[in-house]
Motif scaffolding. Structure first.
Motif, PDB file in Angstrom:
ATOM      1  N   GLN A   1       0.849  -1.192   0.000  1.00 56.71           N
ATOM      2  CA  GLN A   1       0.000   0.000   0.000  1.00 56.71           C
ATOM      3  C   GLN A   1       0.890   1.249   0.000  1.00 56.71           C
ATOM      4  O   GLN A   1       1.856   1.323   0.755  1.00 56.71           O
ATOM      5  CB  GLN A   1      -0.876   0.040   1.265  1.00 56.71           C
ATOM      6  CG  GLN A   1      -1.669  -1.210   1.525  1.00 56.71           C
ATOM      7  CD  GLN A   1      -2.291  -1.200   2.916  1.00 56.71           C
ATOM      8  OE1 GLN A   1      -2.061  -0.304   3.723  1.00 56.71           O
ATOM      9  NE2 GLN A   1      -3.107  -2.210   3.203  1.00 56.71           N
ATOM     10  N   TRP A   2       0.518   2.218  -0.832  1.00 54.04           N
ATOM     11  CA  TRP A   2       1.157   3.537  -0.773  1.00 54.04           C
ATOM     12  C   TRP A   2       0.365   4.413   0.192  1.00 54.04           C
ATOM     13  O   TRP A   2      -0.864   4.508   0.076  1.00 54.04           O
ATOM     14  CB  TRP A   2       1.194   4.195  -2.151  1.00 54.04           C
ATOM     15  CG  TRP A   2       2.274   3.649  -3.051  1.00 54.04           C
ATOM     16  CD1 TRP A   2       2.126   2.722  -4.033  1.00 54.04           C
ATOM     17  CD2 TRP A   2       3.650   4.004  -3.033  1.00 54.04           C
ATOM     18  NE1 TRP A   2       3.327   2.474  -4.634  1.00 54.04           N
ATOM     19  CE2 TRP A   2       4.283   3.245  -4.048  1.00 54.04           C
ATOM     20  CE3 TRP A   2       4.425   4.876  -2.266  1.00 54.04           C
ATOM     21  CZ2 TRP A   2       5.651   3.350  -4.309  1.00 54.04           C
ATOM     22  CZ3 TRP A   2       5.789   4.977  -2.521  1.00 54.04           C
ATOM     23  CH2 TRP A   2       6.395   4.224  -3.533  1.00 54.04           C
ATOM     24  N   ARG A   3       1.032   5.026   1.142  1.00 58.08           N
ATOM     25  CA  ARG A   3       0.382   5.915   2.109  1.00 58.08           C
ATOM     26  C   ARG A   3       1.168   7.227   2.219  1.00 58.08           C
ATOM     27  O   ARG A   3       2.399   7.208   2.280  1.00 58.08           O
ATOM     28  CB  ARG A   3       0.305   5.262   3.497  1.00 58.08           C
ATOM     29  CG  ARG A   3      -0.561   4.009   3.543  1.00 58.08           C
ATOM     30  CD  ARG A   3      -2.014   4.346   3.294  1.00 58.08           C
ATOM     31  NE  ARG A   3      -2.861   3.180   3.193  1.00 58.08           N
ATOM     32  CZ  ARG A   3      -3.547   2.658   4.203  1.00 58.08           C
ATOM     33  NH1 ARG A   3      -3.473   3.219   5.388  1.00 58.08           N
ATOM     34  NH2 ARG A   3      -4.295   1.597   4.016  1.00 58.08           N
ATOM     35  N   GLU A   4       0.436   8.342   2.257  1.00 58.23           N
ATOM     36  CA  GLU A   4       1.079   9.647   2.426  1.00 58.23           C
ATOM     37  C   GLU A   4       0.952  10.111   3.865  1.00 58.23           C
ATOM     38  O   GLU A   4      -0.026   9.804   4.549  1.00 58.23           O
ATOM     39  CB  GLU A   4       0.440  10.684   1.491  1.00 58.23           C
ATOM     40  CG  GLU A   4       0.719  10.417   0.033  1.00 58.23           C
ATOM     41  CD  GLU A   4       0.188  11.509  -0.886  1.00 58.23           C
ATOM     42  OE1 GLU A   4      -0.365  12.507  -0.376  1.00 58.23           O
ATOM     43  OE2 GLU A   4       0.324  11.349  -2.112  1.00 58.23           O
ATOM     44  N   ALA A   5       1.967  10.848   4.318  1.00 60.09           N
ATOM     45  CA  ALA A   5       1.955  11.412   5.670  1.00 60.09           C
ATOM     46  C   ALA A   5       2.484  12.843   5.617  1.00 60.09           C
ATOM     47  O   ALA A   5       3.494  13.121   4.967  1.00 60.09           O
ATOM     48  CB  ALA A   5       2.808  10.575   6.617  1.00 60.09           C
ATOM     49  N   TYR A   6       1.765  13.718   6.293  1.00 62.49           N
ATOM     50  CA  TYR A   6       2.125  15.135   6.366  1.00 62.49           C
ATOM     51  C   TYR A   6       2.663  15.395   7.766  1.00 62.49           C
ATOM     52  O   TYR A   6       1.943  15.229   8.761  1.00 62.49           O
ATOM     53  CB  TYR A   6       0.884  15.981   6.087  1.00 62.49           C
ATOM     54  CG  TYR A   6       1.147  17.459   5.939  1.00 62.49           C
ATOM     55  CD1 TYR A   6       1.966  17.949   4.937  1.00 62.49           C
ATOM     56  CD2 TYR A   6       0.549  18.377   6.803  1.00 62.49           C
ATOM     57  CE1 TYR A   6       2.197  19.309   4.783  1.00 62.49           C
ATOM     58  CE2 TYR A   6       0.764  19.739   6.663  1.00 62.49           C
ATOM     59  CZ  TYR A   6       1.592  20.199   5.651  1.00 62.49           C
ATOM     60  OH  TYR A   6       1.806  21.538   5.498  1.00 62.49           O
ATOM     61  N   ASP A   7       3.936  15.764   7.849  1.00 59.57           N
ATOM     62  CA  ASP A   7       4.605  15.945   9.144  1.00 59.57           C
ATOM     63  C   ASP A   7       4.951  17.411   9.332  1.00 59.57           C
ATOM     64  O   ASP A   7       5.851  17.940   8.692  1.00 59.57           O
ATOM     65  CB  ASP A   7       5.870  15.087   9.197  1.00 59.57           C
ATOM     66  CG  ASP A   7       6.580  15.176  10.545  1.00 59.57           C
ATOM     67  OD1 ASP A   7       6.078  15.875  11.448  1.00 59.57           O
ATOM     68  OD2 ASP A   7       7.638  14.543  10.689  1.00 59.57           O
ATOM     69  N   ARG A   8       4.206  18.085  10.213  1.00 60.80           N
ATOM     70  CA  ARG A   8       4.514  19.471  10.527  1.00 60.80           C
ATOM     71  C   ARG A   8       4.916  19.637  11.985  1.00 60.80           C
ATOM     72  O   ARG A   8       4.996  20.740  12.496  1.00 60.80           O
ATOM     73  CB  ARG A   8       3.314  20.375  10.204  1.00 60.80           C
ATOM     74  CG  ARG A   8       2.067  20.066  10.985  1.00 60.80           C
ATOM     75  CD  ARG A   8       0.876  20.831  10.487  1.00 60.80           C
ATOM     76  NE  ARG A   8      -0.107  21.005  11.544  1.00 60.80           N
ATOM     77  CZ  ARG A   8      -0.580  22.176  11.949  1.00 60.80           C
ATOM     78  NH1 ARG A   8      -0.149  23.291  11.393  1.00 60.80           N
ATOM     79  NH2 ARG A   8      -1.471  22.243  12.902  1.00 60.80           N
ATOM     80  N   GLY A   9       5.158  18.514  12.673  1.00 61.51           N
ATOM     81  CA  GLY A   9       5.530  18.551  14.084  1.00 61.51           C
ATOM     82  C   GLY A   9       4.303  18.509  14.977  1.00 61.51           C
ATOM     83  O   GLY A   9       3.168  18.596  14.512  1.00 61.51           O
ATOM     84  N   ASP A  10       4.547  18.373  16.262  1.00 57.89           N
ATOM     85  CA  ASP A  10       3.458  18.329  17.236  1.00 57.89           C
ATOM     86  C   ASP A  10       3.077  19.736  17.671  1.00 57.89           C
ATOM     87  O   ASP A  10       3.820  20.701  17.445  1.00 57.89           O
ATOM     88  CB  ASP A  10       3.865  17.501  18.452  1.00 57.89           C
ATOM     89  CG  ASP A  10       3.978  16.017  18.131  1.00 57.89           C
ATOM     90  OD1 ASP A  10       3.519  15.608  17.049  1.00 57.89           O
ATOM     91  OD2 ASP A  10       4.526  15.274  18.960  1.00 57.89           O
ATOM     92  N   GLY A  11       1.904  19.856  18.313  1.00 58.10           N
ATOM     93  CA  GLY A  11       1.420  21.171  18.736  1.00 58.10           C
ATOM     94  C   GLY A  11       0.797  21.119  20.119  1.00 58.10           C
ATOM     95  O   GLY A  11       0.736  20.078  20.771  1.00 58.10           O
ATOM     96  N   ALA A  12       0.316  22.264  20.561  1.00 53.89           N
ATOM     97  CA  ALA A  12      -0.361  22.376  21.855  1.00 53.89           C
ATOM     98  C   ALA A  12      -1.490  23.386  21.713  1.00 53.89           C
ATOM     99  O   ALA A  12      -1.413  24.317  20.906  1.00 53.89           O
ATOM    100  CB  ALA A  12       0.618  22.820  22.944  1.00 53.89           C
ATOM    101  N   CYS A  13      -2.554  23.191  22.499  1.00 54.94           N
ATOM    102  CA  CYS A  13      -3.678  24.123  22.505  1.00 54.94           C
ATOM    103  C   CYS A  13      -4.179  24.284  23.938  1.00 54.94           C
ATOM    104  O   CYS A  13      -3.890  23.443  24.800  1.00 54.94           O
ATOM    105  CB  CYS A  13      -4.807  23.649  21.582  1.00 54.94           C
ATOM    106  SG  CYS A  13      -5.531  22.057  22.040  1.00 54.94           S
ATOM    107  N   ILE A  14      -4.914  25.369  24.176  1.00 57.94           N
ATOM    108  CA  ILE A  14      -5.358  25.642  25.536  1.00 57.94           C
ATOM    109  C   ILE A  14      -6.719  26.321  25.554  1.00 57.94           C
ATOM    110  O   ILE A  14      -7.049  27.099  24.651  1.00 57.94           O
ATOM    111  CB  ILE A  14      -4.329  26.520  26.286  1.00 57.94           C
ATOM    112  CG1 ILE A  14      -4.658  26.572  27.783  1.00 57.94           C
ATOM    113  CG2 ILE A  14      -4.243  27.926  25.678  1.00 57.94           C
ATOM    114  CD1 ILE A  14      -3.500  27.029  28.636  1.00 57.94           C
ATOM    115  N   LEU A  15      -7.495  25.991  26.583  1.00 62.47           N
ATOM    116  CA  LEU A  15      -8.754  26.681  26.840  1.00 62.47           C
ATOM    117  C   LEU A  15      -8.654  27.375  28.197  1.00 62.47           C
ATOM    118  O   LEU A  15      -8.783  26.728  29.231  1.00 62.47           O
ATOM    119  CB  LEU A  15      -9.938  25.717  26.851  1.00 62.47           C
ATOM    120  CG  LEU A  15     -11.287  26.406  27.077  1.00 62.47           C
ATOM    121  CD1 LEU A  15     -11.657  27.260  25.868  1.00 62.47           C
ATOM    122  CD2 LEU A  15     -12.376  25.391  27.372  1.00 62.47           C
TER     123      LEU A  15
END
Length: 200
Positions: free
Chosen positions: A44-58
């Protein structure tokens, strides 16, 4: 690279990886050899987009039962033909910083808010079918006197964020009527309604 699945019955192996783009983030396509539980082997061909991890807050105000959100322009929504001014929780990529340090900086940049100790909630994959990013979720308390800024964001990064200090009940209604359409924000608001500021 090869690995056994969680039940020991499905293995996968990377046969080849090609770089498709390395502009703002890294887009690759990989040829995998996967053995299914019935013994069938597939490539299987699979694509992956890697922009690093992130954080969010409420940030939430338990006295007034308010939350602090921002509204900003998002090009992908515009490209989809939707209203591009999305209401969101403050968030950002880690850029090699620890999640707590990064979210403190984002809260200051986007909301004009200096945090006490942010509370870590959980980490989630937001789109695991194609994006490698794990998002670290936080909450923190604030008060009416802390929410004085009207606009946030870094101009040098093309940001202009309208800061919204609104009742949690109103924010939940904004989910129902389609005003809030950002997944991380919906998750945080629902968590707040269940755990941070539940109705008596």
């Amino acid at each position: 690279m090869a690995m056994t699945g969680p039940r020991g019955d499905t293995a996968w192996e990377v046969l080849e990886t090609r770089l498709l783009s390395d502009n703002w983030a890294r887009l690759t396509t990989s040829l995998l050899r996967v053995r299914l539980r019935d013994g069938t082997v597939q490539e299987q061909w699979r694509e992956a987009y890697d922009r690093g991890d992130g954080a969010c807050i409420l940030p939430f105000d338990p006295v007034r039962r308010h939350v602090l959100l921002g509204r900003q322009f998002r090009w992908p929504a515009a490209q989809n033909g939707d209203d591009p001014f999305l209401v969101e929780a403050a968030a950002g990529l880690l850029d090699d910083a620890a999640p707590e340090a990064r979210i403190r900086a984002e809260a200051q940049e986007e909301l004009g808010l200096t945090l006490d100790v942010p509370r870590f909630l959980f980490s989630l994959y937001m789109s695991p079918g194609s994006v490698t990013e794990r998002l670290h979720f936080f909450s923190a308390t604030y008060g009416a006197t802390d929410a004085q800024a009207r606009f946030g964001g870094l101009r040098e990064e093309g940001e202009e964020i309208e800061i919204m200090d609104i009742p949690l009940k109103e924010a939940l209604t904004m989910i129902e009527d389609g005003t809030i359409r950002d997944a991380k924000t919906v998750i945080l608001l629902q968590y707040a309604a269940l755990h941070l500021m539940p109705e008596d």
